[in-house]
Design a protein around this motif. Structure first.
Motif, PDB file in Angstrom:
ATOM      1  N   LEU A 320       0.851  -1.151  -0.134  1.00  0.00           N
ATOM      2  CA  LEU A 320       0.107  -0.022   0.030  1.00  0.00           C
ATOM      3  C   LEU A 320       0.778   1.272  -0.190  1.00  0.00           C
ATOM      4  N   LYS A 322       3.421   3.645  -1.416  1.00  0.00           N
ATOM      5  CA  LYS A 322       3.809   4.182  -2.816  1.00  0.00           C
ATOM      6  C   LYS A 322       5.145   4.874  -2.901  1.00  0.00           C
ATOM      7  N   SER A 323       5.300   5.647  -1.709  1.00  0.00           N
ATOM      8  CA  SER A 323       6.906   6.066  -1.486  1.00  0.00           C
ATOM      9  C   SER A 323       6.990   6.751  -0.215  1.00  0.00           C
ATOM     10  N   ASP A 334       3.392   7.571   1.744  1.00  0.00           N
ATOM     11  CA  ASP A 334       2.403   7.975   0.791  1.00  0.00           C
ATOM     12  C   ASP A 334       1.568   6.564   0.479  1.00  0.00           C
ATOM     13  N   PHE A 335       0.357   6.612   0.892  1.00  0.00           N
ATOM     14  CA  PHE A 335      -0.633   5.572   0.729  1.00  0.00           C
ATOM     15  C   PHE A 335      -1.344   6.046  -0.565  1.00  0.00           C
ATOM     16  N   GLY A 336      -1.146   6.992  -1.238  1.00  0.00           N
ATOM     17  CA  GLY A 336      -1.999   7.185  -2.432  1.00  0.00           C
ATOM     18  C   GLY A 336      -3.376   7.333  -2.459  1.00  0.00           C
ATOM     19  N   ASN A 337      -3.938   7.349  -1.131  1.00  0.00           N
ATOM     20  CA  ASN A 337      -5.520   7.396  -0.951  1.00  0.00           C
ATOM     21  C   ASN A 337      -5.776   7.866   0.345  1.00  0.00           C
ATOM     22  N   HIS A 363      -3.251  12.038   1.983  1.00  0.00           N
ATOM     23  CA  HIS A 363      -3.104  10.688   1.689  1.00  0.00           C
ATOM     24  C   HIS A 363      -1.459  10.029   2.160  1.00  0.00           C
ATOM     25  N   LYS A 364      -1.157  11.243   2.872  1.00  0.00           N
ATOM     26  CA  LYS A 364       0.241  10.849   3.249  1.00  0.00           C
ATOM     27  C   LYS A 364       0.267  10.833   4.857  1.00  0.00           C
ATOM     28  N   ASN A 393      -5.375  -3.701   3.879  1.00  0.00           N
ATOM     29  CA  ASN A 393      -5.438  -4.196   2.921  1.00  0.00           C
ATOM     30  C   ASN A 393      -5.971  -5.579   2.640  1.00  0.00           C
TER      31      ASN A 393
END
Length: 397
Positions: A320, A322-323, A334-337, A363-364, A393
């Motif tokens: 989950l 992203k960065s 960063d979970f992107g959502n 989202h972070k 998840n």
């Protein structure tokens, strides 16, 4: 009889409809304890305030000793007060190019004072800020924010403010001879750990030199070791003209300041009373700040913070994620959502881990613990975050 919770909601002005509602009765080191005895690991340090942990014994000692001598005496700048002098002198030894310090009460006041100083010294009106920046919420500081969600209810704001894109070299040409100052965070907090490139920072300094604009470094969230240097501008081998500081400055007590050269700061004294504050440089806060800064200077910050950043980056590996953005112990996961991030944050809270998000990057997840958090505490906290991400998840499948 109303409960403490009910009285809080009834009489303490709220800033959102969903406050955390934690009722903390004790804070020590990285641990917060609530009214029910539940313990939490604080991974946000009161939003980058408690860099040496909560209630550090040396800071508590300094507060007690100064409170027994004297507290408020007179408006700022009239009396010689030892805690102010000691703190200002220590700060000047760290950044000798900025040998004059004006003490205030908070970060937003440090920005307000910096803006006034820049306009008074240069005689210019134009102010440059960067998009998605956060510098505080008083009217002047709020004017440096381009986000209408936060500003729309308060117009008209300060005139003459223009916004540039961060890390955009072409936009630097908008800094001209009518510009009083440029306000910048070199490592940006509320946008989620965006880091200025070395070349961009260098070109920004060069452009300010060429046009005569003053460069104001907002070190309110990044200052006092959070990024691995005492101040984030030190990563770039440059000197700003004005430095705005607060948050971790007081070791948990309220204090802020802006620093500049004596020549620059003298603008406030001629003509007289260019800037005033009643409680700025409160002796108890200055004593706490001096004690806190001494502790920070004794810590091996560059090594400790870099090592703990590496630990976090290696431990927080998950599908989950992203960065991981940011630097030092100002990191953004960063979970992107936004919904996923909020879900994980709430799961973490239930398991005794306090995290947060960013104003302009919901989202972070914010990871900004006290700098002296133990490796084991940090490792345990990261395991729980990964566990919560696993649960999130699994729930989405």
């Amino acid at each position: 009889m109303l409960t403490q919770r009910q009285l809080f909601l009834k009489h303490v002005a709220q800033t959102s409809e969903t406050p955390l509602m934690l009722e903390i009765v004790k804070a020590e080191g990285v641990t917060l304890t609530d009214i029910n005895g539940k313990k939490y690991i604080d991974l946000i340090a009161g939003i980058s305030v408690s860099n040496i942990g909560h209630c550090h014994p040396e800071v508590v000692k300094a507060v007690k000793e100064q409170a027994e001598k004297y507290m408020h005496l007179m408006v700022y700048g009239e009396y010689i007060q030892s805690p102010q002098v000691k703190l200002a002198t220590l700060l000047a030894t760290i950044v000798p190019e900025h040998d004059s310090c004006f003490f205030v009460n908070s970060g937003t006041e440090a920005i307000e004072g910096s803006l006034k100083l820049a306009r008074r010294f240069t005689g210019r009106k134009k102010i440059i800020a960067f998009r998605n920046a956060y510098h505080g919420t008083t009217m002047g500081a709020l004017s440096l924010m381009d986000n209408e969600y936060f500003t729309k209810g308060y117009h008209p704001l300060l005139p003459g403010v223009e916004f540039l894109n961060f890390n955009d070299f072409d936009d630097l040409n908008k800094i001209d001879t009518s510009t009083a100052c440029v306000v910048v965070e070199f490592i940006r907090g509320e946008v989620g750990g965006e880091v200025a490139s070395f070349d961009f920072a260098k070109k920004l300094r060069e452009r300010c030199n060429k046009t005569g604009a003053l460069l104001i470094a907002d070190e309110i969230q990044t200052g006092f070791g959070r990024t691995g240097k005492l101040f984030s501008f030190m990563h770039y081998s440059l000197q700003p003209d004005i430095i705005a500081i607060a948050k971790a400055m007081g070791g948990g007590m309220p204090i802020g300041a802006f620093m500049a050269s004596k020549n620059l700061m003298q603008s406030f004294a001629n003509p007289a009373l260019g800037h005033l504050t009643t409680f700025g440089g409160h002796p108890v806060s200055c004593a706490a700040s001096y004690a806190s800064l001494q502790i920070i200077l004794q810590m091996d910050l560059e090594r400790e913070v870099a090592m703990k950043e590496k630990l976090i980056r290696s431990a927080l590996v998950h599908p989950l994620i992203k960065s991981i953005d940011g630097k030092g112990l100002l990191l953004a996961i960063d979970f992107g959502n936004e919904n996923i991030n909020q879900m994980i944050i709430q799961k973490c809270l239930a398991k005794g881990i306090i995290t947060d998000w960013f104003l302009f990057a919901p989202h972070k997840m914010r990871i900004a613990p006290p700098l002296n958090i133990k490796e084991q505490e940090l490792s345990d906290a990261c395991k729980i975050i990964v566990q919560c991400a696993d649960e999130c998840n699994a729930g989405m499948k």
